[in-house]
Design a protein around this motif. Sequence first.
Motif, mmCIF file in Angstrom:
data_model
loop_
_atom_site.group_PDB
_atom_site.id
_atom_site.type_symbol
_atom_site.label_atom_id
_atom_site.label_comp_id
_atom_site.label_asym_id
_atom_site.label_seq_id
_atom_site.Cartn_x
_atom_site.Cartn_y
_atom_site.Cartn_z
ATOM 1 N N ALA A 1 0.850 -1.185 0.000
ATOM 2 C CA ALA A 1 0.000 0.000 0.000
ATOM 3 C C ALA A 1 0.888 1.237 0.000
ATOM 4 C CB ALA A 1 -0.920 0.017 1.221
ATOM 5 N N VAL A 2 0.519 2.209 -0.834
ATOM 6 C CA VAL A 2 1.247 3.474 -0.908
ATOM 7 C C VAL A 2 0.422 4.521 -0.184
ATOM 8 C CG1 VAL A 2 2.356 5.160 -2.409
ATOM 9 C CG2 VAL A 2 2.186 2.759 -3.129
ATOM 10 N N LEU A 3 1.042 5.192 0.769
ATOM 11 C CA LEU A 3 0.337 6.126 1.644
ATOM 12 C C LEU A 3 0.849 7.545 1.429
ATOM 13 C CD1 LEU A 3 -1.300 7.015 4.163
ATOM 14 C CD2 LEU A 3 0.640 6.214 5.545
ATOM 15 N N CYS A 4 -0.072 8.457 1.150
ATOM 16 C CA CYS A 4 0.244 9.878 1.096
ATOM 17 C C CYS A 4 -0.294 10.532 2.367
ATOM 18 C CB CYS A 4 -0.389 10.538 -0.122
ATOM 19 S SG CYS A 4 0.210 9.886 -1.689
ATOM 20 N N PRO A 5 0.546 11.194 3.155
ATOM 21 C CA PRO A 5 0.081 11.751 4.427
ATOM 22 C C PRO A 5 -0.958 12.845 4.231
ATOM 23 C CG PRO A 5 2.294 12.516 3.907
ATOM 24 C CD PRO A 5 1.967 11.466 2.905
ATOM 25 N N GLY A 6 -1.935 12.858 5.088
ATOM 26 C CA GLY A 6 -2.989 13.854 5.032
ATOM 27 C C GLY A 6 -3.827 13.776 6.286
ATOM 28 N N SER A 7 -4.730 14.719 6.428
ATOM 29 C CA SER A 7 -5.579 14.748 7.618
ATOM 30 C C SER A 7 -6.786 13.835 7.484
ATOM 31 C CB SER A 7 -6.044 16.180 7.899
ATOM 32 O OG SER A 7 -6.955 16.214 8.970
ATOM 33 N N ARG A 8 -7.552 13.988 6.374
ATOM 34 C CA ARG A 8 -8.807 13.252 6.268
ATOM 35 C C ARG A 8 -8.586 11.757 6.126
ATOM 36 N NH1 ARG A 8 -13.665 14.711 8.105
ATOM 37 N NH2 ARG A 8 -12.507 16.686 8.111
ATOM 38 N N SER B 1 -8.466 14.084 0.984
ATOM 39 C CA SER B 1 -9.514 14.596 0.085
ATOM 40 C C SER B 1 -9.030 15.803 -0.711
ATOM 41 C CB SER B 1 -10.742 14.986 0.907
ATOM 42 O OG SER B 1 -10.401 16.024 1.818
ATOM 43 N N GLY B 2 -9.825 16.206 -1.689
ATOM 44 C CA GLY B 2 -9.546 17.412 -2.463
ATOM 45 C C GLY B 2 -8.657 17.155 -3.662
ATOM 46 N N THR B 3 -7.792 18.126 -3.992
ATOM 47 C CA THR B 3 -6.960 18.004 -5.195
ATOM 48 C C THR B 3 -5.977 16.844 -5.100
ATOM 49 O OG1 THR B 3 -5.397 19.616 -4.280
ATOM 50 C CG2 THR B 3 -7.137 20.455 -5.734
ATOM 51 N N ALA B 4 -5.707 16.350 -3.899
ATOM 52 C CA ALA B 4 -4.853 15.169 -3.769
ATOM 53 C C ALA B 4 -5.397 14.024 -4.612
ATOM 54 C CB ALA B 4 -4.755 14.755 -2.302
ATOM 55 N N VAL B 5 -6.703 13.875 -4.609
ATOM 56 C CA VAL B 5 -7.332 12.790 -5.381
ATOM 57 C C VAL B 5 -7.105 13.002 -6.871
ATOM 58 C CG1 VAL B 5 -9.500 11.593 -5.858
ATOM 59 C CG2 VAL B 5 -9.070 12.528 -3.570
ATOM 60 N N ALA B 6 -7.239 14.234 -7.335
ATOM 61 C CA ALA B 6 -7.073 14.522 -8.764
ATOM 62 C C ALA B 6 -5.685 14.151 -9.258
ATOM 63 C CB ALA B 6 -7.364 15.996 -9.038
ATOM 64 N N ASN B 7 -4.679 14.227 -8.384
ATOM 65 C CA ASN B 7 -3.316 13.897 -8.782
ATOM 66 C C ASN B 7 -3.110 12.401 -9.020
ATOM 67 O OD1 ASN B 7 -1.292 16.269 -8.791
ATOM 68 N ND2 ASN B 7 -2.565 16.678 -7.006
ATOM 69 N N LEU B 8 -4.062 11.581 -8.632
ATOM 70 C CA LEU B 8 -3.990 10.145 -8.924
ATOM 71 C C LEU B 8 -4.469 9.819 -10.338
ATOM 72 C CD1 LEU B 8 -5.430 8.615 -5.607
ATOM 73 C CD2 LEU B 8 -3.030 9.012 -6.198
ATOM 74 N N HIS B 9 -5.092 10.779 -10.999
ATOM 75 C CA HIS B 9 -5.749 10.507 -12.274
ATOM 76 C C HIS B 9 -4.798 9.970 -13.351
ATOM 77 C CE1 HIS B 9 -9.024 11.920 -15.346
ATOM 78 N NE2 HIS B 9 -8.960 10.615 -15.223
#
Length: 523
Positions: free
Chosen positions: A23-30, A78-86
Motif C-alpha cells: 500500500a502506498v500512503l500519502c500523508p494527510g488529515s482526512r 480529500s480534495g486536489t490530492a485525489v485529482a493527482n492520482l488521475h
Amino acid sequence: MNPSTAQARVIVDELVRNGVRHAVLCPGSRNAPLSFALHQAEQKGLLSVHVRIDERSAGFLALGLAKTGTPAVVTCTSGTAVANLHPAVIEAQLTNVPLIALTADRPVDLYRTGASQTINQYDLLGIPTLHMPEGGGEAVTRSLICRAIAADGPSHVNVPFRPPLTPSDDEWPASGRGAWTETDRAFALETRASELPARTLVLLGDDRPERLLAASRLGWPVIAEPTAPGGLRHGSLLLNAGLPEHLRPEAVLVVGRVTLSRGQQTLLGATPIVHAVGDQAQWPDVPFSATRASTWLPEPAALDGEWTQAWQRAVKDVGVAVDDLLDATPWPTGLHVARDLVQGMPSGSLLFVGSSNPIRDVDFAAERRSDVAVHANRGAAGIDGSVSTALGLAFVHDGPAYALMGDLTFLHDSNGLLADRRPDLTIVVLNDDGGGIFSLLEQGAPEYDGSFERIFGTPHGTDLTALCAGYRIPHSIVDDQEEFRSAIAAPKGLQVVEVQAKRDELRALHQRLKATVSTVFTR
C-alpha cells in the motif's frame, strides 16, 4: 472504538484478506484513519507500506507495484490530492492493471459549503466510484472492497470520514468468513479454429501476459513490441523500412495495444484481413482496419513453413546489418545504450522502459531475451510517473531491476526519488538535454530549424549530478561502452547511471538505419 477508526481497520483487513501486500500512503488529515490502520497492519506483518509526499508519484508507484497482476493500493486525503492520482489511473485503465485508489472524503453534508479540501470526488478519476457509506457496517464495507479487488483494471473506493480521525485503542478486527465475498481474478483464455491464411503475421503489443504468451506460440511469424514475449528481433525496423513483396502477409493478427511503430499502422492499412484480439469492446484497431474482432485467439488451420523461414532469414540479415551500423557509429546513442543494456543485464532481470525514444530504441536495437521481463507504461504512453513505476516494479521483482529513460522523463518524476524505502534499481538516464523524440518527427525536419530548439528541443541544462546529490541517490556519468557495461553489471541499491549524448545527429542516424534495412533486400 470510533466509527472512522473501525471502518478503516475493516477496509485494510479486507484488503489483506484479498491478497493485497503493498500500500502506498500519502500523508494527510482526512485519510488519517486509513494511515493509522495501514501502519498498524504493517506492524503486524500483514503488508508493506510505502510513504510518498507527492500523490502523482504515489499513484505511479502503486501502478508499478500492481503491474505484475497483484492488486496494490494508493491512499490519499480529500480534495486536489485525489485529482493527482488521475494520470496513474488512466494508465491502469488502458492496461488492465489492478490499481486501487482508496481516497478519503469529507462527509457529503459538507459539499458545497465552502469547507476546506472539499470537492466532488464522485467519478473524478474517470472510472465509476465505489462510494463507501459513512460508518457503514462490516458486511457492506468488506463487500465493497471485494468489488474493488474483483474489478478488471483499476478501481476507485471513496470513503467519507467524520471526526474523530485518530484511534483510541489498538483492537484489530477478526477476518473470519462472514457476509463478504470470495473473489477470483483469474483470466480465462480461449482459442478457436480460424480461417486465417497460412501466411499470417502476428503483431503483439501491450496486453494480458497469458494471452500474449499463447499468441506468440501459434506458429505464425511474430513481431512483438518489447513488453510482449518472443518475437523476431528488428521486426519493427522491417515494417518501417517497407516489407519486400515476398514477406508481405495475407493477414495480420493483432493482439494487444500495438502503438510503437508507424510501420505497423501502414501494414494494417494495406493488409486485406486484420483480426484484432482484445477485451470486449476494447479490441486494438488504431487505423480502423480490423475485419474481425474477438476476445479469443484464432488457431491456425495451416502454416507456411517456407514463408516463416524467409521471415527468420530476413530478420537475421537485418540484425547483422544493424549491429554493423551501430559498431561503426561513435558511442553513445540511444540505440547503443538500449542494445548494450539489454545485452548486459543478468538473467532474471526486470527492465522498465520509459516512453518516447527509449522504448523505440529497445524495439529497434535490442535482442529479445526470454529471461528478462520488460515493462513500460504503454496505455496512455505518457512520460509521467516513470521513476515511480520503475520503483514499484523493483519492489515486487525477485532479482535485479533496471530502468531506461530519457532526461525529460527522469526529470518529470524526480519526486519519485523522495522515497522512505529504496529497492535495488539501476536507473539508466540517456541525457541528450531535451526532447530527442521530436528530432525524428515531422517538426524535426530541416525547414523547422528556426523554431525547433525553442519549442520542441527544449534544452534544460539540468545538472543531474547535483539533483541526485540533493536526493542522496548515488549517481555516476559513464563515458564509454566498457564503463557502461561495468556500471550495470552488479546492481545494488537505488542508483542513477547517466549517459550523455547529443541530439544533433539523431535524425541522420535513424535515416541511415532505415536505409540500411532497406538495402538488405536489394543486395
